[in-house]
Design an enzyme around this catalytic site. Sequence first.
Site, PDB file in Angstrom:
ATOM      1  N   CYS A   1       0.936  -1.168  -0.034  1.00 50.65           N
ATOM      2  CA  CYS A   1       0.077  -0.051  -0.074  1.00 50.65           C
ATOM      3  C   CYS A   1       0.843   1.155  -0.034  1.00 50.65           C
ATOM      4  O   CYS A   1       1.752   1.378   0.845  1.00 50.65           O
ATOM      5  CB  CYS A   1      -0.903  -0.101   1.323  1.00 50.65           C
TER       6      CYS A   1
ATOM      7  N   CYS B   1       0.601   5.076   6.806  1.00 53.59           N
ATOM      8  CA  CYS B   1       0.122   4.895   8.202  1.00 53.59           C
ATOM      9  C   CYS B   1       0.928   3.943   9.079  1.00 53.59           C
ATOM     10  O   CYS B   1       1.411   2.996   8.732  1.00 53.59           O
ATOM     11  CB  CYS B   1      -1.297   3.837   8.043  1.00 53.59           C
TER      12      CYS B   1
ATOM     13  N   CYS C   1       0.675   0.273  10.154  1.00 46.74           N
ATOM     14  CA  CYS C   1       0.078  -0.648   9.309  1.00 46.74           C
ATOM     15  C   CYS C   1       1.115  -1.599   8.781  1.00 46.74           C
ATOM     16  O   CYS C   1       2.125  -0.818   8.018  1.00 46.74           O
ATOM     17  CB  CYS C   1      -0.621   0.135   8.316  1.00 46.74           C
TER      18      CYS C   1
ATOM     19  N   CYS D   1     -16.387  -9.354   6.256  1.00 49.11           N
ATOM     20  CA  CYS D   1     -15.593  -8.185   5.911  1.00 49.11           C
ATOM     21  C   CYS D   1     -14.386  -8.230   5.157  1.00 49.11           C
ATOM     22  O   CYS D   1     -13.334  -8.823   5.588  1.00 49.11           O
ATOM     23  CB  CYS D   1     -15.171  -7.389   7.070  1.00 49.11           C
TER      24      CYS D   1
ATOM     25  N   CYS E   1     -19.431  -6.323   4.287  1.00 48.13           N
ATOM     26  CA  CYS E   1     -18.798  -5.257   4.781  1.00 48.13           C
ATOM     27  C   CYS E   1     -17.318  -5.064   3.692  1.00 48.13           C
ATOM     28  O   CYS E   1     -16.953  -6.178   3.650  1.00 48.13           O
ATOM     29  CB  CYS E   1     -18.430  -5.205   6.144  1.00 48.13           C
TER      30      CYS E   1
ATOM     31  N   CYS F   1     -19.052   1.937   9.051  1.00 49.56           N
ATOM     32  CA  CYS F   1     -18.515   1.238  10.119  1.00 49.56           C
ATOM     33  C   CYS F   1     -17.383   2.115  10.381  1.00 49.56           C
ATOM     34  O   CYS F   1     -16.535   2.307   9.278  1.00 49.56           O
ATOM     35  CB  CYS F   1     -18.102  -0.075   9.481  1.00 49.56           C
TER      36      CYS F   1
ATOM     37  N   ARG G   1     -17.546  -2.357  18.344  1.00 55.30           N
ATOM     38  CA  ARG G   1     -16.859  -3.803  18.170  1.00 55.30           C
ATOM     39  C   ARG G   1     -15.405  -3.726  18.730  1.00 55.30           C
ATOM     40  O   ARG G   1     -14.638  -2.784  18.516  1.00 55.30           O
ATOM     41  CB  ARG G   1     -16.544  -4.147  16.624  1.00 55.30           C
TER      42      ARG G   1
HETATM   43  N1  SAM Z   1      -6.677   0.383   3.160  1.00 58.77           N
HETATM   44  C1  SAM Z   1      -7.771   0.854   3.536  1.00 58.77           C
HETATM   45  C2  SAM Z   1      -7.889   2.018   4.686  1.00 58.77           C
HETATM   46  O1  SAM Z   1      -6.818   2.131   5.321  1.00 58.77           O
HETATM   47  O2  SAM Z   1      -8.808   2.804   4.273  1.00 58.77           O
HETATM   48  C3  SAM Z   1      -8.470  -0.294   4.358  1.00 58.77           C
HETATM   49  C4  SAM Z   1      -7.694  -1.314   5.166  1.00 58.77           C
HETATM   50  S1  SAM Z   1      -7.015  -0.825   6.728  1.00 58.77           S
HETATM   51  C5  SAM Z   1      -5.994  -2.187   7.079  1.00 58.77           C
HETATM   52  C6  SAM Z   1      -8.162  -0.645   7.702  1.00 58.77           C
HETATM   53  C7  SAM Z   1      -8.060  -0.222   9.346  1.00 58.77           C
HETATM   54  O3  SAM Z   1      -7.361  -1.040  10.136  1.00 58.77           O
HETATM   55  C8  SAM Z   1      -7.256   1.027   9.524  1.00 58.77           C
HETATM   56  O4  SAM Z   1      -8.072   2.024   9.208  1.00 58.77           O
HETATM   57  C9  SAM Z   1      -6.807   0.922  10.993  1.00 58.77           C
HETATM   58  O5  SAM Z   1      -7.759   1.414  11.939  1.00 58.77           O
HETATM   59  C10 SAM Z   1      -6.791  -0.687  11.213  1.00 58.77           C
HETATM   60  N2  SAM Z   1      -5.686  -1.138  11.374  1.00 58.77           N
HETATM   61  C11 SAM Z   1      -4.482  -1.502  10.412  1.00 58.77           C
HETATM   62  N3  SAM Z   1      -3.394  -2.062  11.129  1.00 58.77           N
HETATM   63  C12 SAM Z   1      -3.545  -2.015  12.412  1.00 58.77           C
HETATM   64  C13 SAM Z   1      -2.749  -2.440  13.495  1.00 58.77           C
HETATM   65  N4  SAM Z   1      -1.688  -2.771  13.549  1.00 58.77           N
HETATM   66  N5  SAM Z   1      -3.323  -2.318  14.708  1.00 58.77           N
HETATM   67  C14 SAM Z   1      -4.705  -2.050  14.964  1.00 58.77           C
HETATM   68  N6  SAM Z   1      -5.383  -1.537  13.756  1.00 58.77           N
HETATM   69  C15 SAM Z   1      -4.860  -1.610  12.602  1.00 58.77           C
HETATM   70 FE1  SF4 Z   2      -2.864   1.275   3.348  1.00 59.96          FE
HETATM   71 FE2  SF4 Z   2      -2.571   0.214   5.825  1.00 59.96          FE
HETATM   72 FE3  SF4 Z   2      -2.807   2.692   5.621  1.00 59.96          FE
HETATM   73 FE4  SF4 Z   2      -4.898   0.897   5.035  1.00 59.96          FE
HETATM   74  S1  SF4 Z   2      -4.005   1.418   6.867  1.00 59.96           S
HETATM   75  S2  SF4 Z   2      -4.173   2.923   3.832  1.00 59.96           S
HETATM   76  S3  SF4 Z   2      -3.730  -0.476   4.213  1.00 59.96           S
HETATM   77  S4  SF4 Z   2      -1.103   1.673   4.934  1.00 59.96           S
END
Ligand code: SAM
Ligand code: SF4
Length: 333
Positions: free
Chosen positions: A71, A75, A78, A115, A146, A206, A278
């Site tokens: 990606c 973030c 992530c 989901c 979802c 959500c 949740r």
């Molecule tokens: N890429 C898309 C986005 O970010 O909009 C969807 C997938 S992203 C993995 C969805 C959510 O997962 C993130 O917004 C975050 O809140 C949660 N998430 C991701 N990595 C995480 C982690 N290591 N611990 C807790 N929550 C996490």
């Molecule tokens: Fe990409 Fe992870 Fe951020 Fe979603 S949360 S936009 S998968 S980097």
Amino acid sequence: MQVQADTDTPRSSPAGPTPGLRHDWSMQDAQALYALPFNDLVFQAQSLHRQHFDPNQIQLSTLLSIKTGGCPEDCAYCPQSVRHDTDVPSENLLDTTAVVTAARAARAAGATRFCMGAAWRRPKEADFQQVLKMVEAVKALGLETCLTMGMLTEDQASRLKGQGLDFYNHNLDTSPEFYGEIITTRTFQDRLATLEHVRNSGMAVCCGGIVGMGESAQDRLSMLIQLANLPRHPESVPINLLVRVEGTPLYEVSDIDPLEFVRIIALTRIMMPLSVVRLSAGRDDMSDELHALCFLAGANSVFYGDRLLTAGNASVDRDRRLFERLGLKAGPV
Ligand code: SAM
Ligand code: SF4
Ligand code: DTB
């Protein structure tokens, strides 16, 4: 502090705010709740919870990563960002058959919602069309659907709604004040815009966030205020505890006090009394007793399945034993 909410108000109202719910939370209001003695806070949350929900019922959603890793967003939490050196491989979008196989298994294990998550900033048109087929196929199994795949335009949201998508997940993640420490490639305002598109399409929203990223208590309250003051409370509010993944910038961040986490769950329940709350990522490291306190504080849904997207989750076997010990029944709430 008294929280107004009618017992017989409908759970969601596509047109706008639900009568009787508050959308004017101030920091002072949230801090007053947060400062209550623990027993008073949890009692208030549980009292409100049982006005609107069966307190012994829990909703189960199973996650599948339909497009993993690679990606472009940054973030900090992530493992799927290309900017971090983690063990997560980059994979292509799964085909519909593989998704349907996983959805059937989730249904057989007792999940009511499936989901699908994709590691995109926003979907490209060809991928989007492929995802529409997945939504249709999963819906045909009788599961709620979802999806989470980044930012959406108004048109994409309405096409997903037209295809039968029930929920779109798009989190605020943290407070507007702390946001810049966590993500620089997408603004808080971008997130609000996608949420508006989803809400206007008539789909259920959500939307929640993550705690334990090094934010202050005030940041956590500020995030909840943002969620509760949206034009409509999200129908589903995931509260994630950060899963610390090696290679991400947040790997070494300190633990949060578990009782502070329970307080956040209680505030979520009180501030959004009709929303399904949740208990999301991070359950693998939580004791059964901490789970029980979170359910007492008003959480009534979990991600169910041995994996989240890329990280491990509390196992299905463990969850079944836990629900049995607590007398919790799985199903719609
Ligand atoms: N890429 C898309 C986005 O970010 O909009 C969807 C997938 S992203 C993995 C969805 C959510 O997962 C993130 O917004 C975050 O809140 C949660 N998430 C991701 N990595 C995480 C982690 N290591 N611990 C807790 N929550 C996490
Ligand atoms: Fe990409 Fe992870 Fe951020 Fe979603 S949360 S936009 S998968 S980097
Ligand atoms: C949400 O709030 N949490 C889920 C779901 N929405 C998509 C994701 C949690 C991801 C945890 C880290 C991982 O599995 O990669």
